[in-house]
Every structure is written in C-alpha cells, then in structure tokens.
Scaffold this motif. Sequence first.
Motif, PDB file in Angstrom:
ATOM      1  N   GLU A 456      19.926  28.223 -60.642  1.00 48.44           N
ATOM      2  CA  GLU A 456      20.386  27.745 -59.338  1.00 48.44           C
ATOM      3  C   GLU A 456      20.510  28.903 -58.353  1.00 48.44           C
ATOM      4  O   GLU A 456      20.130  28.786 -57.179  1.00 48.44           O
ATOM      5  N   VAL A 457      21.037  30.056 -58.842  1.00 51.77           N
ATOM      6  CA  VAL A 457      21.138  31.227 -57.974  1.00 51.77           C
ATOM      7  C   VAL A 457      19.745  31.684 -57.523  1.00 51.77           C
ATOM      8  O   VAL A 457      19.517  31.995 -56.352  1.00 51.77           O
ATOM      9  N   ARG A 458      18.794  31.714 -58.481  1.00 60.28           N
ATOM     10  CA  ARG A 458      17.430  32.103 -58.119  1.00 60.28           C
ATOM     11  C   ARG A 458      16.835  31.149 -57.083  1.00 60.28           C
ATOM     12  O   ARG A 458      16.150  31.562 -56.152  1.00 60.28           O
ATOM     13  N   HIS A 459      17.113  29.870 -57.300  1.00 63.82           N
ATOM     14  CA  HIS A 459      16.586  28.868 -56.373  1.00 63.82           C
ATOM     15  C   HIS A 459      17.159  29.073 -54.976  1.00 63.82           C
ATOM     16  O   HIS A 459      16.428  29.023 -53.969  1.00 63.82           O
ATOM     17  N   ARG A 460      18.473  29.322 -54.902  1.00 60.32           N
ATOM     18  CA  ARG A 460      19.098  29.547 -53.600  1.00 60.32           C
ATOM     19  C   ARG A 460      18.555  30.813 -52.946  1.00 60.32           C
ATOM     20  O   ARG A 460      18.298  30.843 -51.736  1.00 60.32           O
ATOM     21  N   LEU A 461      18.391  31.881 -53.746  1.00 61.56           N
ATOM     22  CA  LEU A 461      17.839  33.117 -53.191  1.00 61.56           C
ATOM     23  C   LEU A 461      16.417  32.902 -52.691  1.00 61.56           C
ATOM     24  O   LEU A 461      16.017  33.442 -51.645  1.00 61.56           O
ATOM     25  N   ALA A 462      15.637  32.136 -53.455  1.00 63.17           N
ATOM     26  CA  ALA A 462      14.268  31.852 -53.010  1.00 63.17           C
ATOM     27  C   ALA A 462      14.273  31.084 -51.696  1.00 63.17           C
ATOM     28  O   ALA A 462      13.448  31.338 -50.809  1.00 63.17           O
ATOM     29  N   GLU A 463      15.227  30.137 -51.565  1.00 65.63           N
ATOM     30  CA  GLU A 463      15.328  29.394 -50.315  1.00 65.63           C
ATOM     31  C   GLU A 463      15.703  30.318 -49.157  1.00 65.63           C
ATOM     32  O   GLU A 463      15.162  30.206 -48.048  1.00 65.63           O
ATOM     33  N   VAL A 464      16.645  31.264 -49.431  1.00 67.38           N
ATOM     34  CA  VAL A 464      17.058  32.191 -48.376  1.00 67.38           C
ATOM     35  C   VAL A 464      15.886  33.083 -47.973  1.00 67.38           C
ATOM     36  O   VAL A 464      15.622  33.308 -46.783  1.00 67.38           O
ATOM     37  N   GLU A 465      15.156  33.606 -48.978  1.00 65.71           N
ATOM     38  CA  GLU A 465      14.013  34.468 -48.676  1.00 65.71           C
ATOM     39  C   GLU A 465      12.928  33.704 -47.912  1.00 65.71           C
ATOM     40  O   GLU A 465      12.330  34.232 -46.965  1.00 65.71           O
ATOM     41  N   ALA A 466      12.700  32.465 -48.330  1.00 72.37           N
ATOM     42  CA  ALA A 466      11.702  31.659 -47.615  1.00 72.37           C
ATOM     43  C   ALA A 466      12.150  31.405 -46.179  1.00 72.37           C
ATOM     44  O   ALA A 466      11.340  31.446 -45.238  1.00 72.37           O
ATOM     45  N   SER A 467      13.469  31.163 -46.001  1.00 75.35           N
ATOM     46  CA  SER A 467      13.983  30.931 -44.656  1.00 75.35           C
ATOM     47  C   SER A 467      13.844  32.187 -43.799  1.00 75.35           C
ATOM     48  O   SER A 467      13.420  32.124 -42.628  1.00 75.35           O
ATOM     49  N   ARG A 468      14.160  33.349 -44.378  1.00 69.01           N
ATOM     50  CA  ARG A 468      14.010  34.604 -43.636  1.00 69.01           C
ATOM     51  C   ARG A 468      12.545  34.852 -43.279  1.00 69.01           C
ATOM     52  O   ARG A 468      12.221  35.300 -42.172  1.00 69.01           O
ATOM     53  N   ALA A 469      11.659  34.556 -44.232  1.00 67.00           N
ATOM     54  CA  ALA A 469      10.232  34.751 -43.962  1.00 67.00           C
ATOM     55  C   ALA A 469       9.763  33.840 -42.835  1.00 67.00           C
ATOM     56  O   ALA A 469       8.963  34.249 -41.969  1.00 67.00           O
ATOM     57  N   ARG A 470      10.271  32.600 -42.815  1.00 70.10           N
ATOM     58  CA  ARG A 470       9.887  31.687 -41.737  1.00 70.10           C
ATOM     59  C   ARG A 470      10.401  32.184 -40.383  1.00 70.10           C
ATOM     60  O   ARG A 470       9.718  32.062 -39.359  1.00 70.10           O
ATOM     61  N   ILE A 471      11.632  32.733 -40.396  1.00 70.88           N
ATOM     62  CA  ILE A 471      12.187  33.251 -39.140  1.00 70.88           C
ATOM     63  C   ILE A 471      11.359  34.426 -38.626  1.00 70.88           C
ATOM     64  O   ILE A 471      11.023  34.520 -37.446  1.00 70.88           O
ATOM     65  N   VAL A 472      11.012  35.354 -39.553  1.00 74.73           N
ATOM     66  CA  VAL A 472      10.200  36.510 -39.162  1.00 74.73           C
ATOM     67  C   VAL A 472       8.833  36.051 -38.648  1.00 74.73           C
ATOM     68  O   VAL A 472       8.327  36.560 -37.642  1.00 74.73           O
ATOM     69  N   ALA A 473       8.235  35.074 -39.355  1.00 79.31           N
ATOM     70  CA  ALA A 473       6.924  34.583 -38.930  1.00 79.31           C
ATOM     71  C   ALA A 473       7.005  33.930 -37.558  1.00 79.31           C
ATOM     72  O   ALA A 473       6.116  34.111 -36.709  1.00 79.31           O
ATOM     73  N   ALA A 474       8.103  33.163 -37.347  1.00 78.94           N
ATOM     74  CA  ALA A 474       8.256  32.516 -36.041  1.00 78.94           C
ATOM     75  C   ALA A 474       8.431  33.559 -34.939  1.00 78.94           C
ATOM     76  O   ALA A 474       7.848  33.442 -33.843  1.00 78.94           O
ATOM     77  N   ALA A 475       9.242  34.604 -35.233  1.00 77.77           N
ATOM     78  CA  ALA A 475       9.428  35.661 -34.239  1.00 77.77           C
ATOM     79  C   ALA A 475       8.114  36.396 -33.978  1.00 77.77           C
ATOM     80  O   ALA A 475       7.786  36.749 -32.833  1.00 77.77           O
ATOM     81  N   HIS A 476       7.360  36.626 -35.060  1.00 75.01           N
ATOM     82  CA  HIS A 476       6.072  37.296 -34.919  1.00 75.01           C
ATOM     83  C   HIS A 476       5.117  36.469 -34.051  1.00 75.01           C
ATOM     84  O   HIS A 476       4.453  37.001 -33.142  1.00 75.01           O
ATOM     85  N   ASP A 477       5.060  35.174 -34.284  1.00 71.38           N
ATOM     86  CA  ASP A 477       4.188  34.307 -33.484  1.00 71.38           C
ATOM     87  C   ASP A 477       4.639  34.289 -32.024  1.00 71.38           C
ATOM     88  O   ASP A 477       3.804  34.272 -31.093  1.00 71.38           O
ATOM     89  N   GLU A 478       5.973  34.296 -31.840  1.00 72.19           N
ATOM     90  CA  GLU A 478       6.469  34.270 -30.470  1.00 72.19           C
ATOM     91  C   GLU A 478       6.139  35.572 -29.741  1.00 72.19           C
ATOM     92  O   GLU A 478       5.780  35.564 -28.556  1.00 72.19           O
TER      93      GLU A 478
END
Length: 664
Positions: A456-478
């Motif tokens: 469960e901890v790994r799953h939550r960390l993966a979700e956090v990392e995926a969320s951070r990656a999406r934020i960075v990608a969105a900022a990069h696109d912007e």
Amino acid sequence: MTGHDVRAHPLPVALLVLTCAVAVASVPLSAGREPVIDTALYPLNAVALGAAGLLIRMRLPRHRVGLLLAGLGLVGALVELLEGYGYHDTWPGALSVQWGAAWGSPVGAGSTATLLALFPDGRAAGRRWRWLPPFTIGATATLVLGAALSHANDDSYAFTTDGNPYAVDGFDILFHIGELAFAASIVLSIASLVGRFRRAGGMERQQLKLIFWFACLLAVVGPAAAVSYHSNVVVQVAITLLVPLLPVTICVAILRYRLYDVDVLIARTIAYAALTALLAVAWGVTALVLGALLGGGSAWVTAGATIAAAAVVLPLRRRVQDGVDRAFRRARHHALARVDAYLEDLRAGRASADELEGLLRDVLRDPALTLRLLLPGQSPPASVDGPSADRPSVDGPSADRPSTDGSSVDGRVRTLVERSGVALAEVTHAVPEGEPLADVLSRAGLAIEIARLQAEVRHRLAEVEASRARIVAAAHDERRRLGRDLHDGAQQRLVSAGLALRHVQHQLGDQPAASDLETVVTEIGGAIQDLRELAHGIRPARLDDGLELALRELAGRTPLPVRVAAAPGPLPDAVVAAAYYVAAEALTNVVKHAVANTVELRADREDGELVLSVRDDGVGGAEPGAGSGLRGLADRVGALGGRLRLESPAGAGTTLTVRLPCAS
C-alpha cells in the motif's frame, strides 16, 4: 445404466431397503423397554452399514467389503427387531425370538475382524495372509454357535426368563473357544493391516491411517465393553457411539473422500486424549494430596484440584500439540516451523515481506501458488511486489482464518485471507493434498498484513510520483506554449514595430524628431532582447533539436569555458527538458558561487538511464539546502523517478550528478 446408477445394483439396494424397513419396525417394539440411546442408535447403525455397502458397490461394483457391509446392515436390523419382539415375553414365540437375538448379536461383532482382514481393497493383505479371512469367518461361526448352544450367554439382556432354552450341557467351552478365536482374529487382522501399512504408499497409506484411527478407538472401548458392557453406563454409551463410526470410516476410506484430513483427525484425537489424561492425572494427584491434608469432604479439595489441573495442562497444551504434530503431522509441523522462523526474521529485519510468496510456494509445495494483496479501494489488487494490474488476486472470509470460497480458476482454488475482519490477500493454489493450507495461512497472517501495508505504501508513493510527473509535464507543456507565444506573438510584433519606426526615421531625414525615434527604436530593441532571454528561460526552442545541441548552445552562452561531452541519443521529451534545466541551474550556480576557471558538462546513457554531470574546479563547499536552488532541482528530478547526487568538498570543486530513467 452406469456404475453409479442405483438400478445397476439390485442386491445391495434390496438389502438396504429391507434393512431400513426392519430397522424402522424395531423402534416401536423396543421403545420404553431399553435405554433410548440403544433404541435409536443401533437401528441407525444398521442403516448406516447398508448405505455404506451400497455406496461402495456403486463406485466399486466388485468390491467384497461393500456387499459384506450391506449384509451386516440387514443382520444388525434383524437383531434389533428380534430383541424388540423378545422384550414382549407374553407374545407368541417370544422365547425363541430371544434366543435368535442372543446368538445374532455376535454375528456383527465377529464380522469386524473379517472387515479388517479385507480392508481396503477387498482382498487379503498378501499371500502370507490368505488364510486370515477364512479364519476370521470360522472364529465368528464358532462364537455364534457357542452363543446359540451354551449356557455362557444365559445372563444376556436378550433373555427375560431363566436363560438359553436351547443350551446343551458341555457347549460352554465352545463359546469360550469362539471368544478366544475372535480375539485372536482381531489381533491378527490388525497385524495384517500393520503389514499393509509398511508396504503401502500414497492414497492406500492414507486409507490405512483412517482405519488405524478407528482401530485405536476400538482397542480402548472394545475390551471395556467385553468386560462390563451390561453393568457400566459409560461403556454402553461409548460403544453405542463408536459402533456407527465403523461403516462411516470404512466407506470414507474406501471411497477416498478427503483423506488428506486423516492426519489432522489422528493428531487431534491423540492430542486431546493426551491432554485429557494429563488433566485427569493432575486432578487426581492434587485431589489425593489435598484430601489427605484437608479431609476428603472439603470443598477446597475440588477447587484446588481443578486449579492445579488447569495450571499444569494449559502450559503443556502447546508442547503436546507440537509433539503430536512432529510425530503424526510432519508436513504441518515443518511448514509452521518455517513460517515461525520467517516471522522472527521479518521482525528482526533479516527478511523481507517480498519473500512471502516464495515461502508459501515452498512450504505448501505448490510452485504455481500466487499471492495477491488486496489494497483498500483498489481493483484489481496489487501483487506482493507492488501495484500490478495483470496479476491474479486472493482472499478469504473469517476473523483470522482463511477460507476457501469454492471458486476455482483452471482447476485451482482461491482462498481469501482476513485478519480482524479486514480482507488482506487472495491465494490461488492447488487443491491441498494433506498440506496444512489453512494453518499456514493463519500463522502467516501477520506477514501477509505487513506485505499488504508495504504494498500500500509503494502504491501511494507511485501515485505521488505519477502526480508529480504529471505536474512537471504540465508545467513543461505550459512553458513550451508560452515560449512559442512569446516568440511568434509579442516578439514578432515588436520587431515589426521597430522596423516601421526605422522606416519613419529614414523618411524624416535630419529632422529633430528623427533623433527621438532613434531612442524609441533602441528601447524596442532592448525589449526584444529581454523577451528572447525570457523565452530561452522558459523553454528553449533548441530543445526540439535534441539535448546535445541545447547543451552546447547553453555552454556557449555561459561566461566560463565549458567543455561539453554529450551523445545520449534520442530521449523522451520530459527527460530532455529536465536535463536541460538541471544543467542551466547548475551552470548558473557555478558562475555565481564556484569561483571556477573551467566547467565540464557531460551527458550519456548508462543502464537505461540518462546520466548528466556538471563538474567545476571551484572552491566547493556547496550545500543543497543553502539557497543554491539545488532543492528545486532535486524535486524536479524526483518527479521523474530520478536521483540527484552532490559532491562538493571544500577547496576541491563541485560535481553534480543526476540520473534520470529513460524509456527510449
């Protein structure tokens, strides 16, 4: 008609129907004239014999034991009917009926040895034992004949008058010979079973274990019944409960139904018997000692004996169970010992929860076993190694015990594991053949819960990392969009305005207004330069041509000599942007803080990762949290699952190394 069709077996069916009719007719005749337990259970035993015989003949049409059981069922029902009729001594022929009941009873008892001699395949145990079935039949016939023609059976409860009316003087010896022969036949039949057991393996060994369990019970109750059946109520109840077990035991063993539970049955029987004996001994010894000290009538004797017995037996219960398991359930004992050792290593940090699935496969001897952890609100569940959408999952419903839900996948069973009402995991496994599945999963419940929490901890960390990656990608696109808009929009309009003003300036010639326009054109040029710098900081257009060219352009704009060694090949766009901004921030820090003479910028692939390093020969001593901007770089790198390392010893320069995973 098939071998399982009732109509294909007319003889055992007819025997069972007749047995049921006779058994039912015997009940009203005996009601109120003998103990209720005898009235109810002995006819039931006769029906059980007949039903067991029919079931065996349906599955194994040539099996001798099936027909023998069906015949014994009818004999037992007839004996009950004769006894019930004989209780009415004023009815016609009651004395003759009593006589028939008196010698009919030994038929069933004597046939037990024949059943044991033919078990489990309907044949003798081997060439050396071919004579045993005829011997047991002869012993039974001798016992029956002695009971019918001697006075030795005069005190039988079957006779309500002065004893056997058909007895012949001198035939008592025949009855006693029959008793000895019957006892010998029982002993020899058990010996033949022991010989079978030593040579047997696999399923036959499990069949023999089950009959040995019944034989042990019979060895305890049988002698007591022979000595004091008519005078001891406890013995009467024991033998009455035991007798119906014989057809059930034989039928289960021959039809091989759930024989992998035999070891459990034997171990529990022995453990409970041993604990009962210990309890009785502890209670008796304490009562004897306290009775001598306090007097036999004191209530303290009973209370003290009970407390002492509990104090002695409770600590020994686990040891007794372990000893019995070690002797009779070795697979279970070994498996639970392995699980306990693993739990101890897990608590001490010497083992990982990721090893749990492999441990279960090993101790349960099922290489294809799969463990799927059930995470809260997740579908499908995650595997033991972390979140996964393509692995199977398992579960089971009880407080802390696993339960099989009855469903199967490709012939395999799914078992749900719960702990304190929370579904933890689902195990997909083969149908157990004697392996202690439920006990192992119950004992491993804590390890399964730990593995689930880690997943469960790994799953939550993966979700956090995926969320951070999406934020960075969105900022990069912007940033890319904003840079393109600045270049194609405001910057081009300012260039056009500057050119138009320059044209007006030429038209004005030497007029005073021309010099004023020169100032405006210069300001517009400065604004254009500012927009270019801003656009480069947002997202350089050169990144579209690859990381290598972008890094060389960046090095060319740095006011220090920068050696560039970069040939990483094609990379994901997000990785290219992250590497560029890391290099730009690192070079900015070198210019501002390092007091360096030269800088080396390298970028290459290693083991599926982009490795970017910036090394200078400055003063060193850089710290990530000292306002250098490196903390922001670490966040950017971490959002893509990368790692950042800073080496900056004082006086020896600084090396910043970044590793970014790249899929292409």
